[in-house]
Design a protein around this motif. Structure first.
Motif, PDB file in Angstrom:
ATOM      1  N   ALA A  82       0.828  -1.210   0.000  1.00  0.00           N
ATOM      2  CA  ALA A  82       0.000   0.000   0.000  1.00  0.00           C
ATOM      3  C   ALA A  82       0.860   1.257   0.000  1.00  0.00           C
ATOM      4  O   ALA A  82       0.577   2.221  -0.733  1.00  0.00           O
ATOM      5  CB  ALA A  82      -0.935  -0.010   1.196  1.00  0.00           C
ATOM      6  N   GLU A  83       1.919   1.268   0.800  1.00  0.00           N
ATOM      7  CA  GLU A  83       2.815   2.427   0.835  1.00  0.00           C
ATOM      8  C   GLU A  83       3.515   2.618  -0.507  1.00  0.00           C
ATOM      9  O   GLU A  83       3.664   3.749  -0.996  1.00  0.00           O
ATOM     10  CB  GLU A  83       3.837   2.257   1.951  1.00  0.00           C
ATOM     11  N   ALA A  84       3.942   1.517  -1.109  1.00  0.00           N
ATOM     12  CA  ALA A  84       4.619   1.604  -2.407  1.00  0.00           C
ATOM     13  C   ALA A  84       3.678   2.140  -3.483  1.00  0.00           C
ATOM     14  O   ALA A  84       4.070   2.982  -4.302  1.00  0.00           O
ATOM     15  CB  ALA A  84       5.156   0.233  -2.805  1.00  0.00           C
ATOM     16  N   ALA A  86       1.235   4.132  -3.136  1.00  0.00           N
ATOM     17  CA  ALA A  86       1.022   5.568  -2.925  1.00  0.00           C
ATOM     18  C   ALA A  86       2.161   6.382  -3.534  1.00  0.00           C
ATOM     19  O   ALA A  86       1.941   7.477  -4.070  1.00  0.00           O
ATOM     20  CB  ALA A  86       0.889   5.860  -1.435  1.00  0.00           C
ATOM     21  N   VAL A  87       3.376   5.865  -3.472  1.00  0.00           N
ATOM     22  CA  VAL A  87       4.542   6.580  -3.985  1.00  0.00           C
ATOM     23  C   VAL A  87       4.620   6.492  -5.515  1.00  0.00           C
ATOM     24  O   VAL A  87       5.078   7.424  -6.177  1.00  0.00           O
ATOM     25  CB  VAL A  87       5.824   6.009  -3.340  1.00  0.00           C
ATOM     26  N   THR A  88       4.144   5.389  -6.083  1.00  0.00           N
ATOM     27  CA  THR A  88       4.252   5.183  -7.534  1.00  0.00           C
ATOM     28  C   THR A  88       2.976   5.586  -8.277  1.00  0.00           C
ATOM     29  O   THR A  88       2.770   5.171  -9.424  1.00  0.00           O
ATOM     30  CB  THR A  88       4.568   3.708  -7.849  1.00  0.00           C
ATOM     31  N   HIS A  89       2.153   6.399  -7.664  1.00  0.00           N
ATOM     32  CA  HIS A  89       0.841   6.703  -8.240  1.00  0.00           C
ATOM     33  C   HIS A  89       0.934   7.425  -9.581  1.00  0.00           C
ATOM     34  O   HIS A  89      -0.017   7.397 -10.370  1.00  0.00           O
ATOM     35  CB  HIS A  89       0.015   7.541  -7.263  1.00  0.00           C
ATOM     36  N   GLU A  90       2.062   8.079  -9.872  1.00  0.00           N
ATOM     37  CA  GLU A  90       2.192   8.832 -11.132  1.00  0.00           C
ATOM     38  C   GLU A  90       2.494   7.937 -12.327  1.00  0.00           C
ATOM     39  O   GLU A  90       2.368   8.385 -13.479  1.00  0.00           O
ATOM     40  CB  GLU A  90       3.309   9.869 -11.002  1.00  0.00           C
ATOM     41  N   VAL A  91       2.910   6.702 -12.071  1.00  0.00           N
ATOM     42  CA  VAL A  91       3.327   5.810 -13.155  1.00  0.00           C
ATOM     43  C   VAL A  91       2.656   4.453 -12.972  1.00  0.00           C
ATOM     44  O   VAL A  91       1.948   4.211 -11.997  1.00  0.00           O
ATOM     45  CB  VAL A  91       4.862   5.640 -13.174  1.00  0.00           C
ATOM     46  N   VAL A 107      -3.507  -8.548  -4.785  1.00  0.00           N
ATOM     47  CA  VAL A 107      -4.685  -8.067  -5.514  1.00  0.00           C
ATOM     48  C   VAL A 107      -5.595  -7.261  -4.592  1.00  0.00           C
ATOM     49  O   VAL A 107      -6.104  -6.198  -4.973  1.00  0.00           O
ATOM     50  CB  VAL A 107      -5.441  -9.251  -6.142  1.00  0.00           C
ATOM     51  N   SER A 108      -5.790  -7.739  -3.370  1.00  0.00           N
ATOM     52  CA  SER A 108      -6.636  -7.011  -2.413  1.00  0.00           C
ATOM     53  C   SER A 108      -6.068  -5.643  -2.091  1.00  0.00           C
ATOM     54  O   SER A 108      -6.799  -4.648  -2.023  1.00  0.00           O
ATOM     55  CB  SER A 108      -6.796  -7.828  -1.127  1.00  0.00           C
ATOM     56  N   ALA A 109      -4.751  -5.576  -1.898  1.00  0.00           N
ATOM     57  CA  ALA A 109      -4.117  -4.298  -1.588  1.00  0.00           C
ATOM     58  C   ALA A 109      -4.240  -3.328  -2.757  1.00  0.00           C
ATOM     59  O   ALA A 109      -4.442  -2.120  -2.569  1.00  0.00           O
ATOM     60  CB  ALA A 109      -2.649  -4.511  -1.224  1.00  0.00           C
ATOM     61  N   VAL A 110      -4.126  -3.844  -3.970  1.00  0.00           N
ATOM     62  CA  VAL A 110      -4.273  -2.994  -5.163  1.00  0.00           C
ATOM     63  C   VAL A 110      -5.692  -2.448  -5.243  1.00  0.00           C
ATOM     64  O   VAL A 110      -5.908  -1.264  -5.518  1.00  0.00           O
ATOM     65  CB  VAL A 110      -3.899  -3.788  -6.431  1.00  0.00           C
ATOM     66  N   ARG A 111      -6.664  -3.288  -4.981  1.00  0.00           N
ATOM     67  CA  ARG A 111      -8.056  -2.826  -4.995  1.00  0.00           C
ATOM     68  C   ARG A 111      -8.285  -1.743  -3.946  1.00  0.00           C
ATOM     69  O   ARG A 111      -8.912  -0.718  -4.216  1.00  0.00           O
ATOM     70  CB  ARG A 111      -8.993  -4.001  -4.704  1.00  0.00           C
ATOM     71  N   GLU A 112      -7.796  -1.993  -2.746  1.00  0.00           N
ATOM     72  CA  GLU A 112      -7.994  -1.027  -1.659  1.00  0.00           C
ATOM     73  C   GLU A 112      -7.342   0.313  -1.975  1.00  0.00           C
ATOM     74  O   GLU A 112      -7.825   1.366  -1.539  1.00  0.00           O
ATOM     75  CB  GLU A 112      -7.438  -1.594  -0.352  1.00  0.00           C
ATOM     76  N   ALA A 113      -6.259   0.288  -2.725  1.00  0.00           N
ATOM     77  CA  ALA A 113      -5.576   1.520  -3.122  1.00  0.00           C
ATOM     78  C   ALA A 113      -6.198   2.155  -4.360  1.00  0.00           C
ATOM     79  O   ALA A 113      -5.717   3.207  -4.806  1.00  0.00           O
ATOM     80  CB  ALA A 113      -4.101   1.230  -3.377  1.00  0.00           C
ATOM     81  N   ASP A 114      -7.220   1.533  -4.912  1.00  0.00           N
ATOM     82  CA  ASP A 114      -7.861   2.005  -6.135  1.00  0.00           C
ATOM     83  C   ASP A 114      -6.824   2.147  -7.254  1.00  0.00           C
ATOM     84  O   ASP A 114      -6.814   3.131  -8.004  1.00  0.00           O
ATOM     85  CB  ASP A 114      -8.577   3.339  -5.886  1.00  0.00           C
ATOM     86  N   ALA A 115      -5.947   1.153  -7.356  1.00  0.00           N
ATOM     87  CA  ALA A 115      -4.823   1.219  -8.288  1.00  0.00           C
ATOM     88  C   ALA A 115      -4.901   0.182  -9.405  1.00  0.00           C
ATOM     89  O   ALA A 115      -3.948   0.037 -10.179  1.00  0.00           O
ATOM     90  CB  ALA A 115      -3.511   1.041  -7.525  1.00  0.00           C
ATOM     91  N   SER A 116      -6.035  -0.507  -9.535  1.00  0.00           N
ATOM     92  CA  SER A 116      -6.117  -1.605 -10.504  1.00  0.00           C
ATOM     93  C   SER A 116      -5.820  -1.160 -11.927  1.00  0.00           C
ATOM     94  O   SER A 116      -5.223  -1.907 -12.712  1.00  0.00           O
ATOM     95  CB  SER A 116      -7.507  -2.247 -10.448  1.00  0.00           C
ATOM     96  N   ALA A 117      -6.198   0.071 -12.277  1.00  0.00           N
ATOM     97  CA  ALA A 117      -6.029   0.541 -13.656  1.00  0.00           C
ATOM     98  C   ALA A 117      -4.569   0.784 -14.020  1.00  0.00           C
ATOM     99  O   ALA A 117      -4.229   0.836 -15.204  1.00  0.00           O
ATOM    100  CB  ALA A 117      -6.839   1.818 -13.875  1.00  0.00           C
ATOM    101  N   ARG A 118      -3.707   0.934 -13.035  1.00  0.00           N
ATOM    102  CA  ARG A 118      -2.307   1.237 -13.333  1.00  0.00           C
ATOM    103  C   ARG A 118      -1.347   0.133 -12.877  1.00  0.00           C
ATOM    104  O   ARG A 118      -0.132   0.311 -12.912  1.00  0.00           O
ATOM    105  CB  ARG A 118      -1.896   2.567 -12.687  1.00  0.00           C
ATOM    106  N   VAL A 119      -1.894  -0.996 -12.469  1.00  0.00           N
ATOM    107  CA  VAL A 119      -1.062  -2.098 -11.986  1.00  0.00           C
ATOM    108  C   VAL A 119      -1.161  -3.276 -12.946  1.00  0.00           C
ATOM    109  O   VAL A 119      -2.232  -3.579 -13.475  1.00  0.00           O
ATOM    110  CB  VAL A 119      -1.510  -2.531 -10.574  1.00  0.00           C
TER     111      VAL A 119
END
Length: 229
Positions: A82-84, A86-91, A107-119
């Motif tokens: 989750a911390e990572a 947050a730091v890589t949100h631009e890419v 996968v759960s952590a990616v969902r919780e971070a709302d990062a699925s579209a960029r992972v």
């Protein structure tokens, strides 16, 4: 030109798989950051490549024997996924799964971070099967260690968007074959400018490197020499 992927951040500048390393990679112009995810004993997904802390942190203790709290007591820089994110949100973020058991938690952590579209996720068949089960629409990069074609049954099972090869295996014919099948090709881990240029010239879609600033510079010079029509 291929996408530039920072292998564990910028390990030639800052200790690998740390928040500082990821920040350095983003600042250097990476299109994506690759990182490795494993689980602590209490099943917290953290960013660490090795099974133990010995190489990076000087402790022979296996990560699987430590709770997240215990991990923090021995190190000062192993981030949670989750911390990572947050730091890589631009890419984009390429999550490597050396331990298949970490797939569902990642996968759960990616969902919780709302990062699925960029992972997107890379690894061997066992890890990617678990990702596919947890997230049917996930973007997968199958890491393949042989020049021989991937079995058709495995491709049908995993439906990878990428084939991820060690750079020395790649040839123009192999890249062309993958493209003809509708898949992209990524190469790891290329650190010499000559290798970077060779991979770009054969149509590789993504290059992973320990020297992200070097790769960005090599490709930028190539763009200036051969601007798009």
């Amino acid at each position: 030109m291929p996408a530039t992927v920072a292998h564990r951040g910028a390990p030639s500048v800052v200790r690998e798989n740390t928040l500082a390393s990821f920040r350095a990679a983003v600042a250097a112009g990476a299109d994506a950051v690759e990182l490795d995810v494993r689980l602590t004993r209490d099943r917290v997904p953290v960013v660490l490549h090795d099974r133990t802390l010995e190489r990076l942190w000087g402790h022979e203790t296996p990560l699987s024997a430590l709770t997240y709290k215990g991990l923090n007591s021995l190190t000062d820089g192993v981030p949670t996924l989750a911390e990572a994110l947050a730091v890589t949100h631009e890419v984009r973020t390429m999550i490597d799964l050396p331990d298949p058991a970490a797939a569902a938690a990642a996968v759960s952590a990616v969902r919780e971070a709302d990062a699925s579209a960029r992972v997107y996720y890379c690894g061997g068949p066992d890890s990617l099967r678990r990702v596919r089960a947890a997230e049917p629409g996930a973007e997968l990069a199958l890491t393949w260690h042989r020049a021989a074609p991937v079995r058709a049954t495995l491709l049908d099972d995993l439906r990878p968007h990428w084939l991820n090869y060690r750079f020395g295996l790649l040839t123009p014919a192999l890249v062309e074959r993958a493209h003809a099948d509708g898949r992209l090709v990524s190469a790891w881990t290329a650190d010499r400018p000559r290798t970077m240029r060779r991979l770009a010239s054969m149509g590789t879609d993504s290059i992973t490197t320990n020297h992200i600033a070097r790769l960005v510079g090599v490709l930028e010079r190539a763009r200036r020499r051969n601007p798009p029509a």
